[in-house]
Design a protein around this motif. Structure first.
Motif, short mmCIF file in Angstrom:
data_model
loop_
_atom_site.label_atom_id
_atom_site.label_comp_id
_atom_site.label_asym_id
_atom_site.label_seq_id
_atom_site.Cartn_x
_atom_site.Cartn_y
_atom_site.Cartn_z
N CYS A 102 0.86 -1.18 0.00
CA CYS A 102 0.00 0.00 0.00
C CYS A 102 0.90 1.24 0.00
O CYS A 102 1.77 1.38 0.87
CB CYS A 102 -0.90 0.01 1.23
SG CYS A 102 -1.92 1.51 1.37
N LEU A 103 0.72 2.09 -0.99
CA LEU A 103 1.49 3.33 -1.07
C LEU A 103 0.59 4.50 -0.69
O LEU A 103 -0.51 4.64 -1.21
CB LEU A 103 2.04 3.51 -2.49
CG LEU A 103 3.06 4.64 -2.70
CD1 LEU A 103 4.01 4.30 -3.84
CD2 LEU A 103 2.37 5.97 -2.98
N MET A 104 1.07 5.33 0.23
CA MET A 104 0.30 6.48 0.71
C MET A 104 1.07 7.76 0.45
O MET A 104 2.29 7.80 0.64
CB MET A 104 0.02 6.37 2.21
CG MET A 104 -0.69 5.09 2.62
SD MET A 104 -0.95 5.04 4.42
CE MET A 104 -1.53 3.34 4.61
N ASP A 105 0.35 8.78 0.00
CA ASP A 105 0.98 10.08 -0.26
C ASP A 105 0.05 11.17 0.23
O ASP A 105 -1.17 11.10 0.02
CB ASP A 105 1.27 10.25 -1.75
CG ASP A 105 2.26 11.36 -2.01
OD1 ASP A 105 3.43 11.06 -2.29
OD2 ASP A 105 1.88 12.55 -1.91
N THR A 106 0.60 12.17 0.90
CA THR A 106 -0.22 13.24 1.46
C THR A 106 -0.68 14.23 0.40
O THR A 106 -1.60 15.01 0.64
CB THR A 106 0.55 14.00 2.55
OG1 THR A 106 1.77 14.51 1.98
CG2 THR A 106 0.89 13.09 3.72
N ARG A 107 -0.06 14.18 -0.78
CA ARG A 107 -0.42 15.12 -1.85
C ARG A 107 -1.63 14.61 -2.64
O ARG A 107 -1.81 13.42 -2.82
CB ARG A 107 0.76 15.31 -2.80
CG ARG A 107 1.97 15.95 -2.14
CD ARG A 107 3.18 15.87 -3.03
NE ARG A 107 3.67 14.50 -3.16
CZ ARG A 107 4.76 14.16 -3.84
NH1 ARG A 107 5.45 15.10 -4.46
NH2 ARG A 107 5.14 12.90 -3.90
N ALA A 108 -2.43 15.55 -3.11
CA ALA A 108 -3.56 15.18 -3.96
C ALA A 108 -3.07 14.68 -5.31
O ALA A 108 -3.64 13.77 -5.90
CB ALA A 108 -4.49 16.37 -4.14
N VAL A 109 -1.97 15.28 -5.80
CA VAL A 109 -1.38 14.87 -7.07
C VAL A 109 0.13 14.80 -6.88
O VAL A 109 0.77 15.80 -6.56
CB VAL A 109 -1.72 15.86 -8.21
CG1 VAL A 109 -1.03 15.42 -9.50
CG2 VAL A 109 -3.22 15.97 -8.40
N ALA A 110 0.70 13.63 -7.09
CA ALA A 110 2.15 13.45 -7.01
C ALA A 110 2.67 13.20 -8.41
O ALA A 110 2.20 12.28 -9.09
CB ALA A 110 2.49 12.27 -6.09
N PRO A 111 3.62 13.99 -8.91
CA PRO A 111 4.11 13.84 -10.27
C PRO A 111 4.59 12.42 -10.57
O PRO A 111 5.38 11.85 -9.81
CB PRO A 111 5.26 14.84 -10.34
CG PRO A 111 4.94 15.86 -9.29
CD PRO A 111 4.26 15.11 -8.19
N GLY A 112 4.10 11.86 -11.67
CA GLY A 112 4.54 10.54 -12.11
C GLY A 112 3.88 9.38 -11.42
O GLY A 112 4.05 8.23 -11.85
N LEU A 113 3.09 9.64 -10.38
CA LEU A 113 2.54 8.54 -9.59
C LEU A 113 1.36 7.86 -10.29
O LEU A 113 1.19 6.64 -10.18
CB LEU A 113 2.13 9.04 -8.21
CG LEU A 113 1.75 7.96 -7.20
CD1 LEU A 113 2.86 6.93 -7.05
CD2 LEU A 113 1.47 8.59 -5.83
N ALA A 114 0.54 8.64 -11.00
CA ALA A 114 -0.61 8.05 -11.68
C ALA A 114 -0.16 7.02 -12.71
O ALA A 114 -0.71 5.91 -12.79
CB ALA A 114 -1.45 9.14 -12.34
N ALA A 115 0.88 7.35 -13.48
CA ALA A 115 1.40 6.42 -14.48
C ALA A 115 1.99 5.19 -13.81
O ALA A 115 1.83 4.06 -14.29
CB ALA A 115 2.46 7.11 -15.34
#
Length: 201
Positions: A62-75
């Motif tokens: 499970c990967l968690m990020d506090t940002r709404a959009v993290a560059p490169g993460l969607a891909a």
């Protein structure tokens, strides 16, 4: 549902279920040994390399990020559909119950959502820790306030001048876990204070 008196019940996980009881139960089963979940905090280059490393080992990640959009993460998530991804928040219950939690160097130890967990966490690690667990070649780490990149590259070139196969990574070039795919006899790492802060001695 406990064994000996000194054992903790496998459902004894310090959580408050609320409306998200299903995720809490899943995390509790992890702690009880019925599942093995690995959590990555931070979806930047380091976090993605850790998630990829654990997925390749067959772990539930499970990967968690506090940002709404993290560059490169969607891909990255599209490339790894088995990855469980949470954005804009941190699920502390799952962090507490995870087998291991790898934290990225960009996350502040004073983050309001994480400060209490980080102060008491026993399952925390970094990509540096994971790298060293797999490492059987000499490693030279360079840190400091200024000149780290210059010293790292000069050191690598001096070793190469001796005919050695040298890998360079860390805060420069490749993430450390990506170096495990390379063939080398000596490794030189540039490490920032942020990368070292959470690493285990």
């Amino acid at each position: 549902m406990a064994g000996a008196e000194s054992d903790r019940p496998f459902l004894d996980c310090d959580v408050h279920s609320g409306a998200d009881w299903l995720n809490v139960l899943e995390g509790t089963l992890v702690r009880g040994g019925f599942m093995t979940e690995y959590v990555v905090l931070g979806g930047g280059q380091t976090g993605r390399s850790v998630a990829r490393y654990w997925l390749e080992q067959g772990h539930k990640v499970c990967l968690m990020d506090t940002r709404a959009v993290a560059p490169g993460l969607a891909a990255f998530c599209r490339q790894h559909p088995q990855l469980d991804y949470h954005q804009s928040s941190i699920d502390l219950d799952r962090c507490r119950c995870a087998a291991r939690v790898c934290i990225s160097p960009g996350i502040s130890p004073h983050h309001p959502e994480l400060a209490t967990y980080l102060a008491a966490a026993k399952n925390l690690c970094t990509d540096i820790d994971l790298f060293m667990e797999r490492q059987d070649q000499p490693v030279l780490a360079v840190t400091g306030s200024n000149g780290k990149s210059t010293v790292t590259m000069m050191t690598a070139e001096l070793l190469r001048a001796q005919g050695l196969r040298v890998a360079v990574g860390g805060n420069i070039g490749y993430s450390v876990l990506d170096l495990l795919q390379q063939s080398y006899v000596f490794c030189v790492l540039e490490l920032s204070s942020f990368q070292l802060f959470y690493s285990q001695p």
